[in-house]
Motif scaffolding. Sequence first.
Motif, short mmCIF file in Angstrom:
data_model
loop_
_atom_site.label_atom_id
_atom_site.label_comp_id
_atom_site.label_asym_id
_atom_site.label_seq_id
_atom_site.Cartn_x
_atom_site.Cartn_y
_atom_site.Cartn_z
N LEU A 188 0.82 -1.21 0.00
CA LEU A 188 0.00 0.00 0.00
C LEU A 188 0.85 1.26 0.00
CD1 LEU A 188 -2.78 -1.13 2.50
CD2 LEU A 188 -3.05 -0.73 0.06
N ALA A 189 1.93 1.25 0.77
CA ALA A 189 2.82 2.40 0.78
C ALA A 189 3.44 2.61 -0.60
CB ALA A 189 3.91 2.22 1.83
N GLY A 190 3.81 1.51 -1.25
CA GLY A 190 4.39 1.61 -2.59
C GLY A 190 3.39 2.07 -3.64
N ASN A 191 2.10 1.84 -3.39
CA ASN A 191 1.06 2.24 -4.34
C ASN A 191 0.55 3.66 -4.11
OD1 ASN A 191 1.23 -0.26 -5.52
ND2 ASN A 191 -0.58 -1.10 -4.52
N GLY A 192 1.07 4.33 -3.10
CA GLY A 192 0.67 5.72 -2.85
C GLY A 192 -0.24 5.93 -1.68
N PHE A 193 -0.56 4.89 -0.94
CA PHE A 193 -1.40 5.03 0.26
C PHE A 193 -0.49 5.39 1.45
CE2 PHE A 193 -3.91 2.27 -2.47
CZ PHE A 193 -5.18 2.80 -2.35
N THR A 194 -0.04 6.63 1.46
CA THR A 194 0.90 7.08 2.48
C THR A 194 0.23 8.10 3.41
OG1 THR A 194 1.68 8.88 1.05
CG2 THR A 194 2.82 6.75 0.89
N THR A 195 0.89 8.36 4.52
CA THR A 195 0.37 9.37 5.47
C THR A 195 0.38 10.76 4.86
OG1 THR A 195 2.60 9.49 6.42
CG2 THR A 195 1.03 8.03 7.50
N THR A 196 1.36 11.04 4.01
CA THR A 196 1.40 12.35 3.37
C THR A 196 0.24 12.56 2.41
OG1 THR A 196 2.89 11.44 1.68
CG2 THR A 196 3.91 12.52 3.58
N ALA A 197 -0.29 11.44 1.89
CA ALA A 197 -1.45 11.52 1.00
C ALA A 197 -2.76 11.51 1.78
CB ALA A 197 -1.43 10.35 0.01
N GLY A 198 -2.66 11.44 3.10
CA GLY A 198 -3.86 11.51 3.94
C GLY A 198 -4.39 10.17 4.37
N TYR A 199 -3.66 9.09 4.11
CA TYR A 199 -4.13 7.75 4.48
C TYR A 199 -3.49 7.31 5.80
CZ TYR A 199 -6.09 7.32 -0.18
OH TYR A 199 -6.83 7.52 -1.32
N ARG A 200 -4.29 6.62 6.60
CA ARG A 200 -3.79 6.10 7.86
C ARG A 200 -2.98 4.84 7.60
NH1 ARG A 200 -8.50 5.30 11.85
NH2 ARG A 200 -8.96 3.56 10.47
N PRO A 201 -1.75 4.76 8.10
CA PRO A 201 -0.92 3.58 7.85
C PRO A 201 -1.43 2.37 8.61
CG PRO A 201 0.16 5.02 9.42
CD PRO A 201 -1.08 5.75 8.95
#
Length: 271
Positions: free
Chosen positions: A140-153
Motif C-alpha cells: 500500500l505504501a508503494g502504491n501511494g497510500f501514504t500518510t502524506t497523501a492523507g491515508y492512515r498507515p
Amino acid sequence: MAAGQGLVAGRALWAEWTKLRTMPATGWTLAAMVLTTAAIGALVTWDLTPPDCARSDPSCDFDLAKLSLSGVYLGQAAVIVLAALAVTTEYETAMIRTTLASCPRRFAVLAAKAVVVTSAVVGAATISVVISLLAGREFLAGNGFTTTAGYRPLSLGDGPTLRAYGGTVLYLGLVALLSLGVAFVVRHTGGTVSILFVLLYVAPIMSIAVTDPRWKEWIEKASPMTAGLSIQATLRLDAQSIAPWAGLGVLALYAVAALATALLLLHLRDA
C-alpha cells in the motif's frame, strides 16, 4: 478430587494434541489457511491504487485494514475442514469408542478437543494476519497510500486497526469452535463441511440478492460470517448493519449453541 480432575483434563489434552499432531490433514490444512489468507490479502493490496475522486468523499476512502484481510473469506474454509476432520475421523474409524473408554467424562473430551484445535487455529491465524499486515503495509505504501497523501498507515498502534487484525484471529478461532460443535452433532465429514459452508457462505450471497433493505439488514446481522467479519471494519462504522464487537458476539453465540448441542448429544447418544 481437584487433583484427580486436573489429571483427567491433562491426559485428555495430551491425547487430543497427539491425535491432532499425527493426523495427516493437520499440516496441510493449517498451511493452506495461512497461505490462502496471506496470499489473497497481499494480492488485493498489491493491485490497489488510490482513487481519482477527492479524499473528502467518504465513498472514495478505502478501508485498507479490511482489504488487507480479504483472504480470510477463503482461508476460513481450511479451518472448517481441519475442525471437522478432528472430530469426524474418529467417528468414521470408530476410534471415538476408544477415546470415550479411556476418558469417560465426555465434557473433558469435548473441552480438550476444543482447546487443542482452537489453539492450533489461533496460532496459524496469528501468523497469517501478521503476514497480511506486513505485506499490506509494504504494497500500500508503494502504491501511494501514504500518510502524506492523507491515508492512515497499517499499524497495530492504531486502535481500530488493532481491533481488525486481532478480531480476525478471534473470528477464525470461533469458526473452529463452531465447526467442532457441528462436527460432533453430524459425525460425518462431508455433511459437516456442507452445513458449515451453507451457514457461512450462503447468507452473504442472499444479502446481495435481497432488495428489501430491512431484510438485507436482518440477514447481515444474523449471518455468522457477515456479522463476525464486521470486526474488520475501521471506517464508516455507522453504516454497518451491526457494530464490530456485537457482530463477533453473534458468531460466538453460534459457536456456543453448536458446542452446547454437541455436549448434549454426546451424553445422549452412543459412540
